[in-house]
Design a protein around this motif. Sequence first.
Motif, PDB file in Angstrom:
ATOM      1  N   SER A 113       0.718  -1.128   0.031  1.00  0.00           N
ATOM      2  CA  SER A 113      -0.079   0.066   0.167  1.00  0.00           C
ATOM      3  C   SER A 113       0.905   1.352   0.004  1.00  0.00           C
ATOM      4  CB  SER A 113      -0.807  -0.206   1.222  1.00  0.00           C
ATOM      5  OG  SER A 113      -0.411   0.047   2.400  1.00  0.00           O
ATOM      6  N   THR A 114       2.050   1.052   0.529  1.00  0.00           N
ATOM      7  CA  THR A 114       3.050   2.293   0.760  1.00  0.00           C
ATOM      8  C   THR A 114       4.334   2.157   0.322  1.00  0.00           C
ATOM      9  OG1 THR A 114       1.649   3.009   2.437  1.00  0.00           O
ATOM     10  CG2 THR A 114       3.863   4.108   2.239  1.00  0.00           C
ATOM     11  N   VAL A 115       5.040   2.975  -0.663  1.00  0.00           N
ATOM     12  CA  VAL A 115       6.275   2.806  -1.042  1.00  0.00           C
ATOM     13  C   VAL A 115       7.051   3.660  -0.221  1.00  0.00           C
ATOM     14  CG1 VAL A 115       7.768   2.770  -3.071  1.00  0.00           C
ATOM     15  CG2 VAL A 115       5.476   1.921  -3.196  1.00  0.00           C
ATOM     16  N   ARG A 116       8.220   3.494   0.384  1.00  0.00           N
ATOM     17  CA  ARG A 116       9.107   4.391   0.938  1.00  0.00           C
ATOM     18  C   ARG A 116      10.548   4.520   0.231  1.00  0.00           C
ATOM     19  NH1 ARG A 116      10.244   3.941   7.431  1.00  0.00           N
ATOM     20  NH2 ARG A 116       8.621   5.400   7.540  1.00  0.00           N
ATOM     21  N   ALA A 117      11.182   5.637   0.515  1.00  0.00           N
ATOM     22  CA  ALA A 117      12.473   5.956  -0.013  1.00  0.00           C
ATOM     23  C   ALA A 117      13.137   6.629   1.187  1.00  0.00           C
ATOM     24  CB  ALA A 117      12.721   6.658  -1.394  1.00  0.00           C
ATOM     25  N   SER A 118      14.509   6.123   1.583  1.00  0.00           N
ATOM     26  CA  SER A 118      15.153   6.601   2.539  1.00  0.00           C
ATOM     27  C   SER A 118      16.490   7.122   1.973  1.00  0.00           C
ATOM     28  CB  SER A 118      15.081   5.937   3.965  1.00  0.00           C
ATOM     29  OG  SER A 118      15.898   4.603   3.516  1.00  0.00           O
ATOM     30  N   ILE A 119      16.674   8.621   2.145  1.00  0.00           N
ATOM     31  CA  ILE A 119      17.978   9.103   1.386  1.00  0.00           C
ATOM     32  C   ILE A 119      18.467   9.824   2.177  1.00  0.00           C
ATOM     33  CG2 ILE A 119      18.475  10.495  -0.645  1.00  0.00           C
ATOM     34  CD1 ILE A 119      15.754   9.638  -2.013  1.00  0.00           C
ATOM     35  N   SER A 120      19.975   9.789   2.261  1.00  0.00           N
ATOM     36  CA  SER A 120      20.867  10.801   2.731  1.00  0.00           C
ATOM     37  C   SER A 120      20.630  12.290   2.399  1.00  0.00           C
ATOM     38  CB  SER A 120      22.349  10.485   2.711  1.00  0.00           C
ATOM     39  OG  SER A 120      23.145  11.528   3.086  1.00  0.00           O
ATOM     40  N   VAL A 138       8.145  12.902   4.833  1.00  0.00           N
ATOM     41  CA  VAL A 138       7.316  12.365   6.107  1.00  0.00           C
ATOM     42  C   VAL A 138       8.248  12.069   7.294  1.00  0.00           C
ATOM     43  CG1 VAL A 138       5.623  11.029   4.632  1.00  0.00           C
ATOM     44  CG2 VAL A 138       7.610   9.808   5.634  1.00  0.00           C
ATOM     45  N   GLY A 139       9.566  12.353   7.019  1.00  0.00           N
ATOM     46  CA  GLY A 139      10.401  12.464   8.498  1.00  0.00           C
ATOM     47  C   GLY A 139      11.715  12.298   8.285  1.00  0.00           C
ATOM     48  N   GLU A 140      12.243  11.755   9.375  1.00  0.00           N
ATOM     49  CA  GLU A 140      13.979  11.395   9.275  1.00  0.00           C
ATOM     50  C   GLU A 140      14.160  10.119  10.015  1.00  0.00           C
ATOM     51  OE1 GLU A 140      16.341  14.704  10.729  1.00  0.00           O
ATOM     52  OE2 GLU A 140      15.449  15.970   8.953  1.00  0.00           O
ATOM     53  N   GLN A 141      15.339   9.538   9.762  1.00  0.00           N
ATOM     54  CA  GLN A 141      15.666   8.352  10.814  1.00  0.00           C
ATOM     55  C   GLN A 141      16.981   8.523  10.654  1.00  0.00           C
ATOM     56  OE1 GLN A 141      14.194   4.719   8.830  1.00  0.00           O
ATOM     57  NE2 GLN A 141      15.732   4.751   7.290  1.00  0.00           N
ATOM     58  N   TRP A 142      17.706   7.689  11.685  1.00  0.00           N
ATOM     59  CA  TRP A 142      19.266   7.371  11.975  1.00  0.00           C
ATOM     60  C   TRP A 142      19.481   6.064  11.418  1.00  0.00           C
ATOM     61  CZ3 TRP A 142      23.398  10.346  12.388  1.00  0.00           C
ATOM     62  CH2 TRP A 142      24.617   9.958  12.687  1.00  0.00           C
ATOM     63  N   ASP A 143      20.409   6.036  10.381  1.00  0.00           N
ATOM     64  CA  ASP A 143      20.865   4.635   9.987  1.00  0.00           C
ATOM     65  C   ASP A 143      22.410   4.555  10.434  1.00  0.00           C
ATOM     66  OD1 ASP A 143      20.623   2.663   7.550  1.00  0.00           O
ATOM     67  OD2 ASP A 143      22.690   3.614   7.307  1.00  0.00           O
ATOM     68  N   GLU A 144      22.669   3.435  10.751  1.00  0.00           N
ATOM     69  CA  GLU A 144      24.027   3.282  11.441  1.00  0.00           C
ATOM     70  C   GLU A 144      25.095   3.380  10.315  1.00  0.00           C
ATOM     71  OE1 GLU A 144      24.523  -0.177  13.287  1.00  0.00           O
ATOM     72  OE2 GLU A 144      22.567   0.065  14.672  1.00  0.00           O
ATOM     73  N   VAL A 145      24.782   3.248   9.120  1.00  0.00           N
ATOM     74  CA  VAL A 145      25.841   3.341   8.044  1.00  0.00           C
ATOM     75  C   VAL A 145      25.849   4.742   7.586  1.00  0.00           C
ATOM     76  CG1 VAL A 145      26.581   2.343   5.756  1.00  0.00           C
ATOM     77  CG2 VAL A 145      25.599   1.103   7.506  1.00  0.00           C
ATOM     78  N   ASP A 146      24.557   5.245   7.134  1.00  0.00           N
ATOM     79  CA  ASP A 146      24.637   6.545   6.315  1.00  0.00           C
ATOM     80  C   ASP A 146      24.213   7.604   7.240  1.00  0.00           C
ATOM     81  OD1 ASP A 146      24.762   5.201   3.882  1.00  0.00           O
ATOM     82  OD2 ASP A 146      22.630   4.697   3.831  1.00  0.00           O
ATOM     83  N   GLY A 147      24.002   7.694   8.393  1.00  0.00           N
ATOM     84  CA  GLY A 147      23.541   8.741   9.236  1.00  0.00           C
ATOM     85  C   GLY A 147      22.173   9.145   9.122  1.00  0.00           C
ATOM     86  N   THR A 148      22.100  10.423   9.140  1.00  0.00           N
ATOM     87  CA  THR A 148      20.663  10.797   9.031  1.00  0.00           C
ATOM     88  C   THR A 148      20.212  10.705   7.378  1.00  0.00           C
ATOM     89  OG1 THR A 148      20.972  12.823  10.676  1.00  0.00           O
ATOM     90  CG2 THR A 148      19.232  13.206   9.123  1.00  0.00           C
ATOM     91  N   GLU A 149      19.015  10.058   7.626  1.00  0.00           N
ATOM     92  CA  GLU A 149      18.302   9.836   6.548  1.00  0.00           C
ATOM     93  C   GLU A 149      16.917  10.531   6.266  1.00  0.00           C
ATOM     94  OE1 GLU A 149      19.843   5.600   4.839  1.00  0.00           O
ATOM     95  OE2 GLU A 149      17.927   5.642   6.091  1.00  0.00           O
ATOM     96  N   PHE A 150      16.502  11.149   5.133  1.00  0.00           N
ATOM     97  CA  PHE A 150      15.110  11.726   4.870  1.00  0.00           C
ATOM     98  C   PHE A 150      14.138  10.717   4.729  1.00  0.00           C
ATOM     99  CE2 PHE A 150      16.929  16.266   3.674  1.00  0.00           C
ATOM    100  CZ  PHE A 150      16.898  16.440   4.862  1.00  0.00           C
TER     101      PHE A 150
END
Length: 157
Positions: A113-120, A138-150
């Motif tokens: 139902s939803t497609v996501r993209a997480s991008i530095s 829709v927000g941000e997350q922390w990725d252990e490899v890439d750091g902050t991702e939108f």
Amino acid sequence: MLQALLNGELAAARAATGVPLTDWFVSDDITWLWQMRLDQIAADRRAADWVACAAVAVPDETVVGVGGYHGPPDSAGMVELSYGVDPDCRRRGYARAMVRELLRRAAGEPDVSTVRASISPQNAASLATIAGFDFEHVGEQWDEVDGTEFLFERPAV
């Protein structure tokens, strides 16, 4: 094929795909992905249908990248895009073509139902790649490899 790539066996991987592969597919730049995807498939066989598909250029049938999702749809019906283009093949529209095809597939999957993209935020190329596909930040997350991702999402259909 993934195990052959991971082992640096380009000839075996080329034979398995039946199409030309570049040396990038067995380089240190990408073999981490093959290991991660093999581990995913070992843990959940459903992942095999969702991760690490070859992106083949038409009409010459050369593999120019890899695309798929980070895994099968989660319990909420979300899949996350995953794509990469051989550095020697970049800036030719292949990443946009992969995103377009991944969105088409997601739209045809009843469990998505939803497609996501997480991008530095520093990845201008990927940010430009998803532009025009109606993704919403829709927000941000922390990725252990890439750091902050939108985080960007859009309906699958």
